[in-house]
Design an enzyme around this catalytic site. Structure first.
Site, PDB file in Angstrom:
ATOM      1  N   ASP A  90      -0.447  -5.443  11.575  1.00 36.70           N
ATOM      2  CA  ASP A  90      -0.598  -4.291  11.208  1.00 36.70           C
ATOM      3  C   ASP A  90       0.030  -3.278  12.490  1.00 36.70           C
ATOM      4  OD1 ASP A  90      -1.246  -1.680   9.885  1.00 36.70           O
ATOM      5  OD2 ASP A  90      -3.289  -2.284   9.736  1.00 36.70           O
ATOM      6  N   LYS A 141       1.022  -1.363  -0.151  1.00 38.29           N
ATOM      7  CA  LYS A 141      -0.050   0.117  -0.128  1.00 38.29           C
ATOM      8  C   LYS A 141       1.122   1.165  -0.069  1.00 38.29           C
ATOM      9  CE  LYS A 141      -0.791   0.462   4.935  1.00 38.29           C
ATOM     10  NZ  LYS A 141      -1.460   0.260   6.225  1.00 38.29           N
TER      11      LYS A 141
END
Lengths: 225, 225, 225, 225, 225, 225
Positions: free
Chosen positions: D224, D199
């Site tokens: 994450d 990303k």
């Protein structure tokens, strides 16, 4: 400053109570007037300072030897630096030709202070950006300062003075072995022999032990601190 | 210290020249002897200090009000802190019941110092770990210190003294509107009315403007700084 | 700056979120545009700031009163100072007309913070070189700053406003004895009498004890903090 | 502490508003009660703290994750440290399991802050002696602190949890290439394959670019920050 | 500097022993001569530096990558900063394109140093006002500095070089998962696929675990630290 | 420590690479084992240190003379202090019997460093709480340290050694006038005459000028730095 660039703002001279005459001489030599400063000592002995003109952004030099009365003059110097800093000066140089407590520069006995370092720290904490002094008792005191420190010396002035006097039968004597090197350098510059006095200090008392070198019948220049 | 844990090493008391009698009283009350300290003032006015006993790892309290001679006592306090710190004390508390320069605590005019802050910084830089004082001119001075600062007050002692005196016709007068609140609190504690003197200071001069409240024919307790 | 010398580089104005309208007024009065700043608040509440133009070597003024939302605005001020410093600004002045936490300026109870000092320290540590504020709760807060601090006052503006109003039957009342002196000075300037409200604070609660002086039937100007 | 020596005084636990339940769990696990602390938020949003018991000489741990409301909790943490320091605590450890602003840890764009460093500086300046946190966004944040910093990790707890679950068809996916290594280590510990999501972040926006590795039909553990 | 304003005095370039050729290239590109500096290494290995020209008030850039011999070059850099500071330079920027000890940037094991932070602190304490470096091992190292830190990158130069080479069958491989993101960004700029080598370090030893992605028969650009 | 109170936690000894044999002798004399420390030098010359045992809360003494290789040993000392500090030691004493760069202790020429001060600052910034050294080149170097500094001397050991040797025809010669006082004190202790060699240093070169005093046919003890 090189090439006429003025990067710290306009020069400003301030005199403490230490030696106003010296400050006036500097002011006259530089053709820069002394700033008006009101120094008040209240009945409770507190020193109070008010600058009568702005020093905002200026390149301020505070002239204050810490001569007698020593503790008063040290405090006045520190309060003056604080005053100038809080008045948003551009740069502050403390000009202290005579540096009090310079002999208290090492722990040569247990449990004693290093006051020369304490004074250096206090001058920095009060807000000076630079320090200018003269013929320190020991060159290492420069290293006590975190701010840049410039030391000027009267050595060339003094040697020229004695050379012009043409004294025929001269000897340079170090008043203490701690100044042996200083005396030797002075003697070399004058083309004169050197001798050394031996002494020992005990607190405020001093005991003289004798002289190494020939001084009999000579004119003596004594090198002391 | 709670529960008898001694985490800073053995207690040690040192007295400066400020108020040796006070130091002796504290020493007697705590049943802890004062350390031997040799304080010398050389002919050049330089203060020299030598501790005669070790303070290594100890919890040292230096008792030195900065009373008259003010600038001497401030310097002596700082030099003493430096001495104790360089002697590897465990913790250093400066006990300064009377705090000089306390009125110089704000820039109420342009280009003046905040000397009360300067003194606080110097005490910290010299090496104190904690500061102990009494009835500051303004409570905010505590905030000038980066080290913890404890302020004790004579308020309960004073009120008890006057209550026991049973003065019938009492009024508490603030010598300046700056102490209006202090005077009111004192009056409340004594069950007496309060009045306020109005004055204005101009440098060392003071002009009195009048009194708000009824003081005629009364016994006055004056609250001043 | 005296005599058109600009020693800190070109002026740059930056507005935080505290009072953008005030910043725009200052910008318009000085005829210096506000710098583009992108202030983002991420979903995790983290404030992120990016300057859209260079401040390298500039004389930057950050305008950020710490009004409501107080804790957000304090953090935004600190982050903005950090941003500007790391972008190699020449000088950074924090302009904080309203200073939050100003009442927390002394330890008037045991085991409480002195948050006004904490904020002053954080502004200095974040990287401000100078601090500019207005009518502090207590003048001593200036001494909390290690950086130069200028305090401007609305006193002349306010007195002129009321003098021009020509209110006939005026009395100035201090909302707390802590402002007795401020109220008296204001009353003197207006040629009006002064009175004092007595109150005591207990945490968030306040108890009123009465008024000293005559206020009956008069128009009251209340002096509060 | 090794061998039962207690060199920092008695342990004391204090909870901020961040996560009182966590603080109570720690208190219960250690069998050390939480200190009484009165936290007041005045109508002007100012946070006020008063410790109800002495912390003099104690070894104080302040438990305050900087979770939502983030800026409030950061300020409360700093004010609490200031309170404890001024109350003469022996040692102060800030326990901050969740560290806000951790992503703002580098200047990856021009003219942005490094807020994670700013917070670290402020915690040190407020007076913490040590910092204790958990699974930092980047290990380098430890280097932002001048005080010792201990980082504990939930890694062993988490791996044990998933190993005991015996999920047959597992893949560990890094939600961002910045955690590629963390995800790989986690996958190694679980004996599972690893995959990476690509990303790109643009301010608050994020654009997903695809996944490297095989995730089809598998049970995914997403790593994450 | 914007608009030709020179607020830090005249530019001055000084080269250490790290990479004199680089310094000469910079000097040639800027058309600013290198200052004469005498660097002596005494038989006792002590480094001694003397500037042959004044740097008073100048805007000094010291060019010294901390490449091999690393510890010598670090010490020389620090001593050079000290020399320039004590010579009253106007501003000092340390230009260190290669930053030694950059991998020692976190405590990923117990009881290890964070030497990258130590070096940053020492550069600041020696007296640098600003730091300029290139492609740091981790962007967070910028946050280790209290002084402003600018990081330039060779990324655009490198991508342009490979784009112009028009290599047909290219893959970008991260030599370690820690550079996964850097490699991906590089691959995106080149329009090439990306792959990742997995390795684990044990003190000075490294174990390779395999490659994620397709590299067979391709031309590989390896991204390493 | 007086009276068996251990206020800094358990003693811990660590040896750097400077003089492991000295460290082992100290360890044997104190009957305190040396801590296991793993010192690695990577192929890129970076020094890496990992303590193999906890130093949490301990009173750590790091034994590291900064002898040859000087710059390596200085860096290793600093990194070791950083390691120990970040491992939450209770107190850190750097034991540096030989202090490198001690001759660089003053600005006796323009635009030179004061490296002895720089080293002192770096030792303090790395995190040492106390410094222990031996026979400094100049006592003033103690004042370069902000932390307490203890200097021990081999003077009594050396004088006893020569007294026991009963050398009949002895003279003590100062190799430089800077040690005139040291040589005199040594001569006094031995009951021997003293003489002085005169030399001048020019960068790395030295010119001998002669000897003051009688050395012909005598056994000479040379006092040098």
């Amino acid at each position: 400053m090189e090439k006429g660039v003025r990067i710290y703002g306009e020069l400003a001279l301030i005199s403490g109570s230490g030696n106003p005459e010296l400050a006036r001489s500097i002011s006259a030599a530089l053709k820069v007037p002394l700033l008006d400063v009101q120094i008040t000592v209240f009945p409770n002995e507190n020193i109070f300072i008010q600058l009568q003109q702005s020093v905002r952004s200026k390149d301020v030099f505070i002239i204050q030897p810490t001569c007698s009365p020593v503790n008063y003059n040290v405090m006045e110097l520190l309060i003056m630096i604080d005053t100038v800093r809080r008045a948003s000066a551009g740069r502050i140089t403390a000009v202290v030709p005579f540096y009090a407590y310079a002999r208290s520069d090492k722990k040569d006995k247990p449990r004693v202070p290093i006051t020369a370092k304490l004074i250096a720290d206090m001058i920095g904490v009060a807000g000076a950006d630079r320090f200018l002094t003269m013929d320190l008792h020991a060159g290492q005191i420069q290293g006590f300062f975190n701010i840049p420190c410039d030391e000027v010396t009267a050595f060339p002035l003094l040697t020229r003075y004695f050379i012009l006097k043409k004294i025929p039968n001269l000897v340079v004597v170090a008043a203490d072995l701690g100044f042996a090197k200083k005396a030797r350098n002075f003697a070399l510059a004058l083309g004169a022999p050197v001798a050394f006095a031996e002494k020992r200090r005990n607190g405020p008392e001093t005991e003289y032990l004798g002289i190494i070198g020939d001084v009999k019948g000579k004119d003596v220049i004594l090198v002391d601190d």
